[in-house]
Design a protein around this motif. Structure first.
Motif, PDB file in Angstrom:
ATOM      1  N   ASP A  22       0.831  -1.202   0.000  1.00 25.80           N
ATOM      2  CA  ASP A  22       0.000   0.000   0.000  1.00 25.80           C
ATOM      3  C   ASP A  22       0.866   1.253   0.000  1.00 25.80           C
ATOM      4  O   ASP A  22       0.600   2.211  -0.736  1.00 25.80           O
ATOM      5  CB  ASP A  22      -0.927   0.024   1.219  1.00 25.80           C
ATOM      6  N   ASN A  23       1.898   1.254   0.832  1.00 28.08           N
ATOM      7  CA  ASN A  23       2.798   2.417   0.903  1.00 28.08           C
ATOM      8  C   ASN A  23       3.525   2.634  -0.413  1.00 28.08           C
ATOM      9  O   ASN A  23       3.685   3.779  -0.861  1.00 28.08           O
ATOM     10  CB  ASN A  23       3.805   2.258   2.042  1.00 28.08           C
ATOM     11  N   LYS A  24       4.009   1.561  -1.036  1.00 24.84           N
ATOM     12  CA  LYS A  24       4.697   1.689  -2.322  1.00 24.84           C
ATOM     13  C   LYS A  24       3.773   2.283  -3.373  1.00 24.84           C
ATOM     14  O   LYS A  24       4.157   3.191  -4.114  1.00 24.84           O
ATOM     15  CB  LYS A  24       5.195   0.324  -2.812  1.00 24.84           C
ATOM     16  N   LEU A  25       2.549   1.763  -3.444  1.00 20.15           N
ATOM     17  CA  LEU A  25       1.599   2.246  -4.444  1.00 20.15           C
ATOM     18  C   LEU A  25       1.228   3.700  -4.184  1.00 20.15           C
ATOM     19  O   LEU A  25       1.253   4.527  -5.106  1.00 20.15           O
ATOM     20  CB  LEU A  25       0.341   1.369  -4.449  1.00 20.15           C
ATOM     21  N   ALA A  30       1.601   9.380  -5.618  1.00 20.06           N
ATOM     22  CA  ALA A  30       1.786  10.755  -5.148  1.00 20.06           C
ATOM     23  C   ALA A  30       2.862  11.468  -5.966  1.00 20.06           C
ATOM     24  O   ALA A  30       2.749  12.659  -6.256  1.00 20.06           O
ATOM     25  CB  ALA A  30       2.152  10.756  -3.667  1.00 20.06           C
ATOM     26  N   GLN A  31       3.897  10.741  -6.359  1.00 22.65           N
ATOM     27  CA  GLN A  31       4.986  11.338  -7.135  1.00 22.65           C
ATOM     28  C   GLN A  31       4.665  11.452  -8.616  1.00 22.65           C
ATOM     29  O   GLN A  31       4.951  12.465  -9.241  1.00 22.65           O
ATOM     30  CB  GLN A  31       6.261  10.518  -6.989  1.00 22.65           C
ATOM     31  N   ARG A  38      -0.994  -0.033 -16.415  1.00 17.81           N
ATOM     32  CA  ARG A  38      -0.213  -1.224 -16.765  1.00 17.81           C
ATOM     33  C   ARG A  38       1.251  -1.077 -16.373  1.00 17.81           C
ATOM     34  O   ARG A  38       1.921  -2.060 -16.097  1.00 17.81           O
ATOM     35  CB  ARG A  38      -0.312  -1.504 -18.257  1.00 17.81           C
ATOM     36  N   LEU A  39       1.743   0.146 -16.360  1.00 16.83           N
ATOM     37  CA  LEU A  39       3.155   0.374 -16.024  1.00 16.83           C
ATOM     38  C   LEU A  39       3.384   0.643 -14.541  1.00 16.83           C
ATOM     39  O   LEU A  39       4.502   0.494 -14.053  1.00 16.83           O
ATOM     40  CB  LEU A  39       3.696   1.551 -16.833  1.00 16.83           C
ATOM     41  N   ILE A  40       2.355   1.039 -13.827  1.00 13.52           N
ATOM     42  CA  ILE A  40       2.517   1.420 -12.423  1.00 13.52           C
ATOM     43  C   ILE A  40       3.090   0.300 -11.558  1.00 13.52           C
ATOM     44  O   ILE A  40       4.028   0.538 -10.802  1.00 13.52           O
ATOM     45  CB  ILE A  40       1.198   1.981 -11.850  1.00 13.52           C
ATOM     46  N   PRO A  41       2.581  -0.946 -11.633  1.00  7.82           N
ATOM     47  CA  PRO A  41       3.148  -1.974 -10.744  1.00  7.82           C
ATOM     48  C   PRO A  41       4.634  -2.219 -10.996  1.00  7.82           C
ATOM     49  O   PRO A  41       5.412  -2.369 -10.052  1.00  7.82           O
ATOM     50  CB  PRO A  41       2.332  -3.218 -11.038  1.00  7.82           C
ATOM     51  N   TYR A  60      -9.724   1.906  -2.022  1.00  3.64           N
ATOM     52  CA  TYR A  60      -9.210   1.902  -0.649  1.00  3.64           C
ATOM     53  C   TYR A  60      -8.223   3.010  -0.316  1.00  3.64           C
ATOM     54  O   TYR A  60      -8.199   3.496   0.808  1.00  3.64           O
ATOM     55  CB  TYR A  60      -8.537   0.560  -0.335  1.00  3.64           C
ATOM     56  N   LEU A  61      -7.370   3.410  -1.236  1.00  2.00           N
ATOM     57  CA  LEU A  61      -6.235   4.271  -0.882  1.00  2.00           C
ATOM     58  C   LEU A  61      -6.372   5.738  -1.271  1.00  2.00           C
ATOM     59  O   LEU A  61      -5.582   6.556  -0.797  1.00  2.00           O
ATOM     60  CB  LEU A  61      -4.948   3.715  -1.514  1.00  2.00           C
ATOM     61  N   ARG A  62      -7.327   6.083  -2.117  1.00  2.00           N
ATOM     62  CA  ARG A  62      -7.464   7.482  -2.535  1.00  2.00           C
ATOM     63  C   ARG A  62      -7.640   8.385  -1.320  1.00  2.00           C
ATOM     64  O   ARG A  62      -8.412   8.068  -0.421  1.00  2.00           O
ATOM     65  CB  ARG A  62      -8.686   7.669  -3.429  1.00  2.00           C
TER      66      ARG A  62
END
Length: 97
Positions: A22-25, A30-31, A38-41, A60-62
């Motif tokens: 969760d923190n990584k995502l 945020a950055q 598709r590229l985010i993970p 969940y994280l927004r």
């Protein structure tokens, strides 16, 4: 013809998300924002599918996502719409724009 697979199924982690994931995502979004799911993970260092990341962020994280109880005003609006429309799920088709 079908679509190109979104990820390699054998290298994808499934199941519950850990707080570290969760923190990584969240820090990656945020950055860099949410341009290409598709590229985010891959860029965030996650072993997840892009769809899984998109759903995790959206549901969940927004930061603008509200968690918790409904306020009195929100509850009043829900009851009002339910009395007018019942259990219909397509109430937008009945609204006047």
């Amino acid at each position: 013809m079908g679509r190109i697979p979104c990820c390699e199924k054998e290298n994808v982690k499934r199941g519950q998300w850990t707080p570290e994931e969760d923190n990584k995502l969240a820090s990656y979004i945020a950055q860099h924002g949410t341009r290409n799911w598709r590229l985010i993970p891959k860029n965030a260092g996650l072993q997840r599918c892009g769809k899984s990341c998109r759903l995790r962020w959206t549901n969940y994280l927004r930061p603008d996502l509200k968690h918790g109880q409904f306020s009195e005003a929100e509850e009043h609006i829900i009851v009002k719409f339910h009395s007018v429309l019942g259990n219909r799920y397509d109430f937008f088709s009945y609204m006047v724009y």
